[in-house]
Structures are given as C-alpha cells and as structure tokens.
Design a protein around this motif. Structure first.
Motif, PDB file in Angstrom:
ATOM      1  N   UNK A  35      10.102 -14.692 -20.804  1.00 21.31           N
ATOM      2  CA  UNK A  35       9.062 -14.937 -19.796  1.00 21.31           C
ATOM      3  C   UNK A  35       9.665 -14.843 -18.392  1.00 21.31           C
ATOM      4  N   UNK A  36       8.870 -14.286 -17.480  1.00 19.71           N
ATOM      5  CA  UNK A  36       9.352 -14.161 -16.097  1.00 19.71           C
ATOM      6  C   UNK A  36       8.359 -14.830 -15.161  1.00 19.71           C
ATOM      7  N   UNK A  37       8.908 -15.543 -14.207  1.00 16.12           N
ATOM      8  CA  UNK A  37       8.043 -16.256 -13.260  1.00 16.12           C
ATOM      9  C   UNK A  37       8.425 -15.880 -11.827  1.00 16.12           C
ATOM     10  N   UNK A  38       7.397 -15.761 -10.993  1.00 16.11           N
ATOM     11  CA  UNK A  38       7.619 -15.552  -9.561  1.00 16.11           C
ATOM     12  C   UNK A  38       7.543 -16.919  -8.897  1.00 16.11           C
ATOM     13  N   UNK A  39       8.536 -17.265  -8.096  1.00 15.41           N
ATOM     14  CA  UNK A  39       8.552 -18.559  -7.407  1.00 15.41           C
ATOM     15  C   UNK A  39       8.355 -18.373  -5.918  1.00 15.41           C
ATOM     16  N   UNK A  40       7.533 -19.227  -5.321  1.00 14.44           N
ATOM     17  CA  UNK A  40       7.218 -19.124  -3.888  1.00 14.44           C
ATOM     18  C   UNK A  40       7.473 -20.474  -3.215  1.00 14.44           C
ATOM     19  N   UNK A  65      12.456 -14.384  -8.557  1.00 14.55           N
ATOM     20  CA  UNK A  65      11.954 -14.105  -9.905  1.00 14.55           C
ATOM     21  C   UNK A  65      12.995 -14.614 -10.896  1.00 14.55           C
ATOM     22  N   UNK A  66      12.530 -15.477 -11.809  1.00 17.06           N
ATOM     23  CA  UNK A  66      13.421 -16.091 -12.797  1.00 17.06           C
ATOM     24  C   UNK A  66      12.933 -15.726 -14.193  1.00 17.06           C
ATOM     25  N   UNK A  80       4.207  -6.072 -10.898  1.00 21.79           N
ATOM     26  CA  UNK A  80       3.415  -7.276 -11.145  1.00 21.79           C
ATOM     27  C   UNK A  80       3.128  -7.462 -12.627  1.00 21.79           C
ATOM     28  N   UNK A  81       3.066  -6.357 -13.390  1.00 23.94           N
ATOM     29  CA  UNK A  81       2.748  -6.464 -14.815  1.00 23.94           C
ATOM     30  C   UNK A  81       3.864  -7.132 -15.625  1.00 23.94           C
ATOM     31  N   UNK A  82       5.061  -7.214 -15.035  1.00 27.02           N
ATOM     32  CA  UNK A  82       6.185  -7.846 -15.733  1.00 27.02           C
ATOM     33  C   UNK A  82       6.232  -9.355 -15.508  1.00 27.02           C
ATOM     34  N   UNK A  83       5.329  -9.876 -14.698  1.00 30.33           N
ATOM     35  CA  UNK A  83       5.368 -11.301 -14.323  1.00 30.33           C
ATOM     36  C   UNK A  83       4.387 -12.092 -15.198  1.00 30.33           C
ATOM     37  N   UNK A  84       4.889 -13.196 -15.774  1.00 25.01           N
ATOM     38  CA  UNK A  84       4.070 -13.992 -16.703  1.00 25.01           C
ATOM     39  C   UNK A  84       3.470 -15.240 -16.079  1.00 25.01           C
ATOM     40  N   UNK A 126      -1.689 -15.275  -8.968  1.00 31.29           N
ATOM     41  CA  UNK A 126      -1.797 -15.600 -10.398  1.00 31.29           C
ATOM     42  C   UNK A 126      -3.190 -15.254 -10.907  1.00 31.29           C
ATOM     43  N   UNK A 127      -4.201 -15.567 -10.113  1.00 29.40           N
ATOM     44  CA  UNK A 127      -5.589 -15.263 -10.512  1.00 29.40           C
ATOM     45  C   UNK A 127      -5.793 -13.752 -10.618  1.00 29.40           C
TER      46      UNK A 127
END
Ligand SMILES: Nc1ncnc2c1ncn2[C@@H]1O[C@H](COP(=O)(O)OP(=O)(O)OP(=O)(O)O)[C@@H](O)[C@H]1O
Ligand SMILES: [Mg+2]
Length: 338
Positions: free
Chosen positions: A1-6, A17-18, A70-74, A99-100
């Motif tokens: 799983x990959x997450x974008x952090x802000x 991105x983690x 963006x499609x790689x972000x969960x 996210x939406x």
C-alpha cells in the motif's frame, strides 16, 4: 500500500509518499522561513496563502520523484491538527479533495503523532514501549508510548516550549529568525560555566517543564554583562535547557521503568542535547532514538508514516473537512478503534 502524506500545520509545506513494504519513496519540502523572517515569527495568513501556492506543484513533484501516478496511491494522509487553523485547512482541504477525486480513503493525522513516530522511518526503529521527549517550536512533552495510538502524557511545559524559548532568547540576542539553531551555534564558542542559569522545576518532583523564566534570566544577564558576553550567555542558556530536559527524561524512565527513549521535534536536532542524552543512555544501558535531522522539523514523511498505520487499519475520514487546532495526543486511539 502507498500513501501520500501532506503536512501544512505551520510554515512548511511537506509532501511524501510512503510504501508499507518498501518504505519512503519520495519526499519534498518547501520552507517558508524566508517569507516570515522579516516579521520575526510566522504570520498565519501569509503561511496559509503560501501553502495554497505550493501544495499542488509539490504533490506533482513527489509523484514524479517516486516514478508514480495518482493511480498508484492507495490513500491520502493530511495533518488535521494541532497547528494554525488556516494553514491546516489548506492541507486538509487539498488532501481530502484528492482522496475523494481518486476514490481512495483519507486519513486525518495528528501532527504530534507524526513527530513521535518519525524515528520509526529509520533503519533501526524503536520497539514499544518507549518514552518520547517531544521538543519542538510549540511543544515540550514527555509521553509514555505503549503502541501506536496509545499515548500517556507524563509531563509538559506549563509555559514556553523549548524551541520557543530558544527562539525568543535568540531574538533577545539579535539573532535572525528562527534563532534556535543560530543560538546553538553561538553557544559552541561560549565558555562552559561562565554563567549559571537555573534548572527550572527540577528541585521538586514531577515531569512538567517551565522555560519562560530562562528567557527572562537571559535578558537580565545580557543587560548586566553586555553584548560581548553573548556567546557565554548562549552557552549557559543552552546548558540549562539541555540539562533540564535530560533530568526530566531520567526521571520519566525511573518512574516508568522504561529504558528506551525517543527524541523528536525540531530541538532534537540540537547537537548538545543529543550528546547529553547519549551519555545518559550509555550510563543507564538503555537506547535512544532520533529521526534523521531533516525529519526532526516538520515534514511530509512523518505524516505519511503515521497515516499509513491508520490506513492499514481501515480508517477513512468523513467527507466533511475538519481540522483540530488543539488536539492533545491523549485523545488519540489505536488505529481502527473508531
Ligand atoms: N539545533 C537546534 N537547537 C535548538 N533549537 C533548534 C535547533 N534546530 C531547530 N530548533 C528549534 O526547533 C523549532 C522548530 O521545530 P519544529 O519544526 O519541530 O516545530 P514546530 O513545527 O514549529 O512546532 P510544533 O510541531 O510543536 O507545532 C524552532 O523553535 C527551532 O528554533
Ligand atoms: Mg512540528
């Protein structure tokens, strides 16, 4: 799983991105420090407006640096508090909206949980339980950490945070904003023991801190001794802050029987503090952990990491964007609990 952090709680726009399997994939940071320098402190409205300008390009850069789309972000994690409400709102609105739009969960992250967990981004992460010393521009706290989301506040500053005391004292010395690191540099040229500052609240039991008196003590010493004594005064001030922090860490470990210490937040970059705590932990045959220097201050990586722990547990923030400018760690729950 990959997450974008802000991260946008104050004057840094941090994006990362983690990946839970491969670790940190990319991180970008824009510091507004120059924007606020003329004012001697952060101007909230200017901070918010600058986050608006930087956030989208930095998200694009973080994706490009990681070779992802963006499609790689969960999931998307954003700092929802504590911090400046306008600055928080920029990151929270952007994060929730992304996210939406991407049809993925959103995670509202507590900024201090981010700082607290930042050492877990390193190769040799601390095991639970540990005692965390959070020393930043806005916080000085000792926290018992039994697991993610299990935080017990043991003590905190009743007035200025350690970083704030560094910055205010540096300002008195005529140093540029933010003065903490500059004061520390000046202290290196100072003579040890030339002046003796008090160790506030160490003569009585308890784990709370008070640093505002040290600033006044510095002001009085500067007035009495003149500016040629600045390096020695800086040294005495830093010694007092570092000693006080070390005394309370020792007390917290004695009290809880936990011999593992994590130090995070901007002041944890202080070399003198690191040396004193390293010596303390050698003596106690315990361990001390820090984030790498660039992750001591605000950054997106710590938000992505903290967000991942909650994404993995299935959390998803409501579509209504909420920020929590005051949000104590003790209100957090284990990931997925609500
Ligand atoms: N080497 C150093 N010595 C002393 N203080 C330092 C050093 N490096 C940074 N600081 C201080 O760290 C603080 C910034 O840290 P950080 O970015 O974690 O705080 P913040 O995000 O403003 O506060 P919070 O996280 O509590 O909202 C400033 O007060 C700065 O002066
Ligand atoms: Mg911070």
């Amino acid at each position: 799983m990959r997450i974008l952090g802000i991260e946008t709680s104050c004057d840094e726009t941090g994006i990362a991105i983690y990946d839970d399997a491969n670790g940190l994939l990319s991180h970008t940071l824009y510091s507004q420090v120059k924007l606020h320098a003329d004012y001697g402190g952060v101007v909230p409205e200017l901070a918010s407006r600058d986050h608006v300008r930087k956030i989208v390009p930095l998200v694009q850069q973080a994706l490009a640096d990681a070779g992802l789309t963006k499609d790689d972000i969960d999931g998307v994690a954003y700092t929802a508090g504590p911090g400046l409400v306008g600055a928080l709102l920029v990151g929270a609105c952007a994060g929730r909206a992304l996210a939406f739009a991407w049809g993925k969960p959103a995670i509202a992250v507590n900024h201090m949980e981010g700082h607290l967990l930042a050492p877990m981004l390193e190769d040799n992460p601390p095991q639970f339980p540990f005692i965390a010393l959070l020393v930043s521009g806005g916080h000085t706290q000792l926290v018992q950490v039994d697991g993610i989301g299990q935080y017990q506040l043991l003590g905190e500053s009743i007035d200025d945070a350690a970083g704030e005391a560094f910055d205010k004292t540096a300002k008195l010395m005529g140093l540029d904003y933010p003065g903490g690191p500059l004061l520390s540099k000046l202290a290196e040229q100072g003579e040890v023991g030339k002046y003796k500052f008090p160790r506030p609240m160490c003569d009585r039991p308890g784990l709370d801190f008070s640093f505002s008196g040290l600033k006044t003590f510095a002001a009085n010493t500067i007035a009495a001794e003149g500016t040629e004594a600045l390096a020695d005064i800086a040294r005495a001030f830093e010694d007092a802050v570092v000693d006080t922090l070390a005394i309370k860490c020792r007390r917290a470990m004695d009290q809880t029987g936990i011999n593992r210490l994590v130090v995070a937040g901007g002041v944890s970059a202080n070399r003198h503090l690191r040396a004193e705590l390293a010596a303390l932990m050698v003596k106690r045959k315990g361990e001390v952990f820090y984030p790498r220097p660039e992750f001591c201050t605000d950054n997106g990586a710590m938000i992505a990491f903290a967000g991942m722990q909650r994404l993995l547990a299935g959390e998803n923030a409501s579509l209504a964007v909420t920020t929590t400018p005051r949000w104590p760690l003790s209100q957090l729950t284990v990931p997925g609990a609500n």
